[in-house]
Design an enzyme around this catalytic site. Structure first.
Site: not given
Length: 331
Positions: A86-87, A99, A135, A189, A191, A259
């Site tokens: 993601h950006g 996270g 995201r 992502e 955690m 992520h």
């Protein structure tokens, strides 16, 4: 990348429901385009450009067997697999541990997603997988809006029967012009536990630089009440094997917008990296990575440099033909 190791990745396929826009309880949940149901010192991979091909052939993946016949399914010619981190998010910008906290992209992150889309605008995409975090979903949507095929990405809602029914598409023609977007928490992502929301520099000042580095960069040591990279890899790679590889085997072209740590985990599996190699692996935000899946092998093709870059289309005849088809549609 350590692509020379010759370990074989075993793939197990569990019975699963199809996901999409057409409702059919007899087929479990729903159906559409064979999309699957989802359950609740650094390396810069993103800087490998197509103009300087650095391809590698990953050892053959054992193809899943058909549950009914017990036989190996017929392999498709080839499939594209696109991975995009993601950006930039608002907490990336603020240097906070993010996270699994669900924060959106910054304007810079939006632009990164758009530029990523331009890089892959001539590569076929049949189904998109993202995490459950906004995201990653924003990145997937913004990237696909740049695609020359102009198909509309539509998030598949299977969280409840009502959610599915209310989001159902009844036009077959509209379905043909749509791409299912499947969200999965398994692609989230890592955690970060009690570090989430803390400033990274202030945390280093408080606990010590070495301790924070160990939490962030070790393979099997989690932060307080959080996940290690090893724990993140367990869920992400398992989902990739069970849900995404069967799509590639069936000839579908797949994009994953996720992520840094979930994608590092998948790349570790694809490229046969060791636990020491993966902890030094860095992925640039908004830079797509291209793999070709052919005859049970993953072939890494680096990053498409842009929509006008000829190098990426020379990788396979099928990609070149697809671009020619898009050129003809624009005439």
């Amino acid at each position: 990348m350590a692509a020379s190791t010759s370990q074989h990745a075993l793939v197990s396929v569990k019975p699963r429901c199809a996901a999409g826009f057409g409702h059919d309880r007899r087929a479990c949940n729903v159906r559409f385009v064979s999309a699957t149901n989802c359950c609740p010192s650094s390396r810069k991979l993103g800087l490998v450009y197509a103009s300087k091909p650095q391809s590698s052939v990953i050892e053959p993946t054992q193809l899943p067997s058909s549950p009914e016949s017990g036989s190996t399914p017929k392999k498709a010619g080839e499939s594209a697999l696109i991975l995009i981190r993601h950006g930039e998010s608002l907490w990336n910008e603020k240097n906070l541990f993010t996270g699994c906290v669900d924060v959106p992209l910054t304007p810079k992150g939006v632009n990164e997603a758009i530029e990523a889309g331009k890089r892959i605008c001539n590569i076929p995409v049949d189904v998109i997988y993202t995490s459950s975090l906004i995201r990653a979903q924003m990145t997937a949507m913004l990237a696909m809006m740049q695609h020359r095929r102009k198909k509309v990405p539509i998030i598949v809602h299977n969280e409840s029967e009502r959610a599915h029914q209310w989001s159902e598409v009844y036009s077959e023609e509209t379905k043909k012009q749509s791409i299912p977007v499947i969200t999965a928490w398994q692609l989230n992502e890592r955690m970060y536990g009690e570090l989430q929301g803390l400033n990274k520099q202030e945390t280093a000042d408080r606990f010590g630089k070495d301790q924070v580095h160990e939490w962030r960069r070790s393979y099997d040591i989690p932060p307080p009440n959080g996940e290690s990279l090893e724990m993140c890899a367990e869920r992400a790679v398992s989902y990739f094997k069970d849900q995404i590889i069967p799509q590639l085997v069936a000839g579908k072209h797949v994009m994953i917008a996720a992520h840094g740590n979930s994608l590092r985990s998948i790349i570790m599996h694809l490229d046969k990296l060791t636990s020491q190699e993966v902890i030094s692996l860095e992925l640039s935000t908004g830079i797509p990575m291209l793999y070709i899946f052919k005859e049970g092998k993953f072939i890494r093709r680096g990053s498409p440099a842009g929509p006008s870059e000829a190098g990426v289309y020379a990788y396979t005849k099928n990609l070149a033909k697809y671009r020619q088809k898009l050129d003809g549609m624009v005439q």
